[in-house]
Each structure stands twice: as C-alpha cells, then as structure tokens.
Design a protein around this motif. Structure first.
Motif, short mmCIF file in Angstrom:
data_model
loop_
_atom_site.label_atom_id
_atom_site.label_comp_id
_atom_site.label_asym_id
_atom_site.label_seq_id
_atom_site.Cartn_x
_atom_site.Cartn_y
_atom_site.Cartn_z
N GLN A 276 -9.90 9.27 -3.34
CA GLN A 276 -8.82 9.56 -2.39
C GLN A 276 -8.01 10.77 -2.86
OE1 GLN A 276 -8.62 7.88 0.55
NE2 GLN A 276 -7.12 9.47 1.08
N GLY B 290 0.81 -1.22 0.00
CA GLY B 290 0.00 0.00 0.00
C GLY B 290 0.83 1.26 0.00
N ARG C 175 -2.79 7.99 -0.35
CA ARG C 175 -2.62 8.52 1.01
C ARG C 175 -1.14 8.60 1.36
NH1 ARG C 175 -7.15 5.75 2.54
NH2 ARG C 175 -5.97 3.86 2.91
N ASP C 176 -0.44 7.52 1.05
CA ASP C 176 0.98 7.46 1.41
C ASP C 176 1.78 8.52 0.66
OD1 ASP C 176 3.07 6.00 2.85
OD2 ASP C 176 3.83 5.66 0.82
N SER D 11 -4.73 3.63 -0.80
CA SER D 11 -3.69 3.65 0.23
C SER D 11 -2.39 4.26 -0.31
CB SER D 11 -3.48 2.22 0.70
OG SER D 11 -2.19 2.02 1.10
#
Ligand SMILES: Nc1ncnc2c1ncn2[C@@H]1O[C@H](COP(=O)(O)OP(=O)(O)OP(=O)(O)O)[C@@H](O)[C@H]1O
Length: 761
Positions: A576, A432, A532-533, A529
């Motif tokens: 996201q 992720g 987000r990272d 994910s």
C-alpha cells in the motif's frame, strides 16, 4: 599484542569483576574487556514530541504557551461570553422579568405590584376576584413579601422533606458541590418555589406523573437553577460595586486596586448563567427527587371485582372507571363521600387509586351492565367508563434501559479500544484510521535548521525539499520532477527525526509523524487501510510532510525473514505504501520522509527512483559536529564557562557520542549541578555526566577491600603506561578505579584522536 588491543576502535579499557577475580588468581590470565556498551549509550533518550496527544494543537508543557495564556489580555468578545442569556430568554432574567431574583421578598418591592395594578391581563375574571387573592380558599401559601406573587413558600412538611432530601444527596456528592446544593436548598426554603412548579405539584395530586409533566418539571427546575445563578451574579456585582466604592473612598494605591479587580473578574466567572449538561442533569435529578419526596408516589391497591362491587359500587361511591390497556380498571371514587363512609381509608387522599383486573373488556362491560341493572341505576346516571392505552413512562424507560446500557457500553468500549485517531474518529469504527500525529506548523513545530547542529551535507540535501515546498513553481516551470521522498538512515539518536521536523519547520507546512510499527495491527488489512488514510489526509493538507519513523518495521524486503507467507499483513501494508507513493502526481506537494537504522534490510522497491529517491545517510557526529551539537544544547544551560573552550573539551571527551547522547549528557550535567545546589553548571559536572553516560552509574555500595583496590589500580596503571609510552597507542585520557555500571571495577579511557582508515586498523 597490547598495542593492537589499545588501537581498537573503541577507546575504553576497563577491568571487570570477573577479570579481577582471574587476575587475583595466580595461575590464570585474562584480558580486559574493551569498548563502551553501545546499548548503554543509547538508553534513556527522550522523545518529547511523541508525548503530545493527537488532539492537542499545543504542547501543554510548552512554557511559552502557558506564559502566553497568563499574559493574554482580555478581549472584547470575552465579556460577552459570560452569563449571556439564551436568545428569547433575555427578558426572563433581566430585572424586570418574572423570574428575576428581584421579585423575591429579599429585594425591594418593584414593578410587580405596579405591574399587577396596571396590567389588565393580571386582573381576575369577574366573580373570581376573591378566589386567588391572599385570602381566598385557593390562595397558595405565598412568601412574606406581599409583592412577590411568583413564589410560593414551602410549608413545614415540605421543608422537612427538602431537608431529608438534602441529607441524602449530600452523602453522594463531593464537598464543594454539596455546599452549593445546600445553599440552593436554603435559598429555596427561604424564598419558596416558583408558582409554576407549585401548580404542577398541585395538578399531580390528582393524576399520575406523565412524561410531558416530568419534562415540564425538569424545565422548571432548570429555570430555578438559572435563577439561582443569576441571583448570585447580581449579588456578586453588588458586592463588588460596594467594595469598589469603598476602595475609591479609602484611595488605596493603584496596584492594589488592580489586584482586587482581577479577583472580582474571576469570581464573576464562577457564576456564569450558562447551563451545561452536568448542571442540567443535577437540576433535573434534584427536581425529580424533590418531587418524589414532597409528593409521595402514587399509591395504589389491587382489589377483586367482588370487593369493588360490595365495598364501593353498591354504596354509590364510584365516580369514574378507566379501562387501562384493556386488562385493568382504575377506580376513581367520590373522595368526600368515601372519606365520610370510611374515615380510615387511604382512598380519600388525592393520589390513591384502586385497581382490579379484568379478563376481557366485553366480560367487564357485561358484568358492569348487570350490576347497574340490579341497582336500577337510570341510564343518565350510569358510571362513565373510559378506555386508555398507556405505557407507564417509568416502566417504558426501564424497558429501554438494557438496550441503552448495551449501546452505551459498546460505545464506551470502542472509544477505549480505539484511543484516538488523527482524523477525529476513534474506537472500533476508527481502527483503520491513521494514527499519525499531525503537528501544526504554526504552533507545534518551532524547530529550524539552526537547531540541528552538524550534518551540513544532509541539511543541504534536504534543503531542496524545503525550496520545493516553498516555491514549487520554480521547478515545475522547467519541467523538473521533484523527488517524492527521502530516506534518512543512520545509527540511533543521530537526529533523523529532528532533521525531518526541522524541514517541516523551515517550510512552514503541516507535519504528519508516524512510526512504522503503528501500521501493524493484528487485524488483516488494517495496516493498508491506515496507510491509505494517512496519505488521503496528507493530500487534504498539502503542501505537507509525512515522516515515517522506523520504516523497517513495515518496509523489510518481501520474501525474506519476518514475512511468513505471500499474504502477510505487513506485506500488504508495504504494498500500500508503494502504491500510494506511486499515486502522487508531480503537482501534489506531499513529501514523504522516512527514518531507519537498517537501510540494508529495506525492500528494494521502496528505494527505487520515484519513491524514496534520495537516501540521506546521517552518521555519528565528528569532532566538529559534536562541538556544534554541544553548543546548541548548552544554550539552554546556565554556565559561566567559556563556551569555545567548554565545547572543544567536551567534544574531545565524547568520541562516538550521538546527538542524543550529547543532549543526554548536557542534561545529566545540569541535574548533577542541581543536586549539589550549585548556581551554575561547571566543568566538573560535565565530566561527571560524561563518566556516568560512558561507564554507567557509580556503585557507591560496592566497596573494594585494599587488596582488590591495589589489583585494580595495577591493572588500570598497566593500560595507562602502555597507552602513554607505546608509539601507536591512542593517547590516554583518563584512568579510574571507581566501580561503575555492570561489574566494571575501573577503566582507562584512550580515545582515538581521529578516524582510522581500514588499512591502519
Ligand atoms: N544534530 C543534532 N543537533 C542537535 N540535537 C541533536 C542532533 N542530533 C540529535 N540531537 C538530539 O537527540 C535527540 C534525539 O534525536 P532523534 O530522535 O532525531 O534521533 P533519531 O535519529 O531519529 O533516532 P532513532 O533512529 O532512534 O529514531 C533530539 O531530540 C536532539 O535533542
């Protein structure tokens, strides 16, 4: 009709195999196909930045870096890194230390003899004076040097064992390593092994190898390895000082002297005394194998209670019994007595043991009691029995092996599967994590706006981001909100990525580059994910720039083709991105740039103010733009042509070329020149390169017969004449009957002199 055809926006009239066939046929008539194939123009563009691995701070191919390394002068700290002993070991390897190479017989007798005379601790206890001297019974076989008590020479049998071991090891090692090993073994045979190892080996004659002793043995063999490296170093030092002396004597010129010096320093490096893991493992392995070879493994034999009783117990040969793990008994015999009674028996050897199994400890004790009573052995002389619970270390190790292998295999697989993440975590656990490549603004990004030719408006627009990143205060003071991001749209190869990199280069901030498709993974939730990272990482490195190339891979309008349902993975990823871009507050200096060839398919939510506020459209370069791009790329090429004339001509010859096509064309020209062994790239090379980029590879194998050639020539001449004489036709540039590319037998190039307005078309 012909005029209309010639005025089409494309500028190439070519004859293909099929049209030739049809023109050769008297009853059919076909029109030539027009226009270059855009796909061909876009092929073979290279994107060198994408080849840099995430972990690499520097591009390994960058000649500047390589040069910098070569020209790098040694600094003071460099010397210290070499061959420095670990803390606490300094004395061990200096010339006065016990492990020092000078204590061996090859070196001068030094402190050791004096040391032993003067040091009160080295004197033997009263009464034992003779025991350990060279003449005593316990005295080891020492080396020839009387002043070298630390080393013990190998006896003939041991030397042979070492030879055998070396032969075995040599089979599995590469030549360079086996040579080193051979030298080390040779040295060992010559100087012997340290007394400490000899002591351990002697001890092991009486008892089996346990884990602590194995560790001690490994540590000792390690020492030998270090000692060997130290010795080599000092030998090298001696050699170099001798050669330096000789050099100064013969007063060789300074230049040569320098060369010699550099050679020495590189030699010195080879024998640094630092022990890396590989060396440690090799020494450990060699040590263990050596031990197994020199001292054969513990021999044992299973016997029954009856055999034990009649053969040893009844004859009074048993010295001691040890109950192992409550189910087995080890028999220790009086060796000398056994040897006298059974001269052929292996039981007289130090490491040979008999074992027998017992049902239970109580039953064994009862039987032993009865047997001793039968022989009337007084209680003071009864056989001592001890109880031990032990895990044989090797079998213990083997019992762990499957688990270790399984965990190791999993770890290895996960590393392979994961490749490498930007944040350092990889494998299954890093799935992720964002795959964005981070470019260090100090070392990696040396692109500036001057390297991006043309597109002045786009540059002016994006300049605002640069000034925001450089001086945010100026904007914040007046309460201005800085745009979050900009969408760079335009045909492939027009320099969108280049512009984004130049923005990072100008503002001197880190640059995270990722392609939209890298968010897409088969696992649900991984894309989100990763987004987000990526943003989390970027915030950590703020001020910085994120560049998402081909954003249409994840940013397509929701609910349209490509999304198969409400909970689609790509939709989650897009959501996201939208959330993250909303989540910035105005003081966070993270700018998001995105590139796409299809701005029309993007989700409207992406383009609303507060996300990609600015939309910068980058079109194919104009005549002036092409000139400037040629000028940028010609800077790297060796040519003696007049640059103004060359760029003007080349720009005229390449309408419809993108920046990437131009870069490719210049490179092709250089390749053609190199192929013909020319000193410089000349105009003819550029022309051939352009022809190659437009028409494709020349088909030398396709030889037309005279009849075909004539037909093609007539055909192309028709284009040429029409282009030349018709009032509204574009001017003729070039006619060719050389077969090229896919089925084209010839072409006439009629580039439009200017952009046409729609009503003119
Ligand atoms: N304006 C320009 N000035 C100088 N070189 C350019 C210019 N435009 C493109 N190039 C050359 O073309 C190469 C490819 O450009 P770039 O990767 O930026 O295109 P792109 O628009 O991002 O393409 P894509 O849409 O396919 O990602 C650059 O590395 C550069 O050598």
């Amino acid at each position: 009709m012909m005029t209309t055809l010639l005025q089409r926006s494309s500028n190439l009239a070519r004859i293909s195999t099929s049209s030739l066939e049809s023109s050769l046929c008297p009853h059919s008539f076909s029109l030539p196909r027009f226009g270059p194939r855009p796909s061909r123009l876009a092929t073979s563009r290279r994107r060198p930045y994408a080849t840099i691995k995430p972990g690499d701070l520097k591009d390994p191919k960058d000649p500047k870096d390589a040069e910098a390394n070569i020209n790098r002068k040694p600094v003071a700290g460099d010397e210290e890194k070499k061959g420095k002993a670990a803390p606490g070991f300094e004395r061990l390897y200096d010339n006065a230390g016990p492990m020092s190479p000078q204590t061996t017989r090859n070196h001068e007798p030094l402190q050791s003899s004096k040391h032993s005379e003067q040091d009160p601790q080295s004197k033997a206890a009263p009464g034992l004076v003779n025991l350990y001297d060279k003449t005593g019974p316990m005295s080891p076989q020492t080396s020839d040097d009387p002043d070298s008590p630390q080393m013990s020479k190998l006896n003939k049998e041991e030397q042979e064992a070492v030879d055998r071991l070396m032969e075995t090891l040599k089979k599995g090692l590469p030549a360079s390593q086996s040579k080193l090993l051979e030298e080390a073994f040779h040295d060992m045979k010559r100087t012997g092994i340290p007394m400490e190892i000899r002591d351990v080996m002697n001890k092991l004659k009486d008892r089996p190898l346990d884990l602590a002793t194995a560790a001690q043995l490994i540590r000792l063999t390690n020492k030998v390895g270090r000692q060997y490296a130290e010795k080599k170093m000092s030998e090298e030092d001696q050699n170099s000082s001798t050669s330096q002396k000789e050099e100064s004597k013969s007063s060789i010129s300074g230049d040569q002297g320098k060369k010699k010096k550099s050679g020495e320093s590189s030699n010195f490096k080879e024998f640094t005394a630092n022990m890396d893991t590989g060396t440690f493992l090799v020494t450990a392995l060699v040590g263990y194998l050596l031990y197994r070879t020199v001292i054969p493994g513990e021999n044992s034999k299973e016997i029954t209670w009856q055999e034990f009783k009649t053969t040893f117990f009844d004859k009074g040969l048993v010295d001691k019994l040890t109950v192992l793990n409550r189910n087995r008994v080890r028999v220790d015999l009086h060796r000398e007595a056994t040897g006298r009674m059974y001269p052929e028996s292996p039981a007289q050897h130090g490491n040979f043991r008999y074992y027998f199994s017992i049902g239970s400890v109580e039953a064994f004790e009862r039987k032993l009691e009865t047997a001793q009573n039968e022989l009337d052995i007084p209680s003071s002389e009864r056989i001592p029995v001890s109880y031990v619970d032990e895990v044989p270390w090797l079998s213990g190790l083997f019992s762990f092996a499957p688990t270790v292998l399984f965990i190791g295999g999993l770890y290895w697989l996960s590393r392979r599967a994961g490749g490498g993440g930007a944040s350092g975590q990889s494998g299954i656990f890093g799935i992720g994590k964002s795959r964005a490549k981070k470019f260090n603004h100090e070392t990696d990004i040396n692109i500036r706006f001057k390297d991006v030719a043309g597109m002045d408006e786009a540059k002016a627009e994006i300049m605002e981001f640069v000034s925001f990143l450089k001086e945010p205060g100026q904007y914040q003071r007046l309460g201005a909100k800085i745009p979050r991001g900009a969408l760079l749209s335009g045909p492939p190869g027009t320099g969108k990525t280049l512009l984004a990199k130049a923005t990072a280069g100008e503002s001197q901030v880190p640059f995270f580059s990722i392609s939209g498709s890298e968010f897409v993974e088969i696992f649900v939730g991984v894309g989100a994910s990763r987004v987000r990272d990526l943003f989390q990482n970027a915030r950590k490195h703020a001020p910085c720039i994120i560049f998402i190339d081909e954003i249409d891979a994840v940013g397509k309008a929701r609910g349209k083709g490509g999304f198969s349902g409400g909970n689609d993975e790509r939709e989650g990823t897009l959501n996201q991105i939208l959330t993250e871009m909303d989540g910035f507050n105005t003081s966070e200096q993270v700018i998001v740039l995105a590139g796409t060839n299809r701005p029309d398919v993007l989700d409207k939510a992406l383009l609303r103010p507060g996300r990609f506020d600015r939309q910068i459209s980058i079109d194919k370069p104009t005549m002036e733009g092409r000139k400037q791009i040629f000028r940028v790329h010609l800077g790297k090429i060796v040519t003696s042509e007049n640059l103004d004339h060359l760029t003007g001509r080349l720009a005229a010859l390449t309408p419809g070329f993108s920046g990437a096509d131009i870069a490719n064309c210049v490179n092709e020209a250089a390749l053609i020149a190199a192929r013909t062994s020319a000193d410089k790239v000349a105009m003819t090379h550029f022309e051939q390169a352009i022809e190659r980029v437009i028409g494709g590879l020349e088909k030398k194998s396709l030889v037309l017969n005279p009849e075909e050639k004539r037909t093609v020539a007539y055909h192309e001449a028709g284009h040429a004449i029409c282009g030349w004489f018709f009032k509204y036709a574009d001017p003729l540039l070039k006619v060719s009957i050389i077969p090229r590319g896919q089925g084209a037998l010839g072409y006439a190039q009629l580039p439009p002199p200017r952009r046409r307005l729609p009503h003119e078309r």
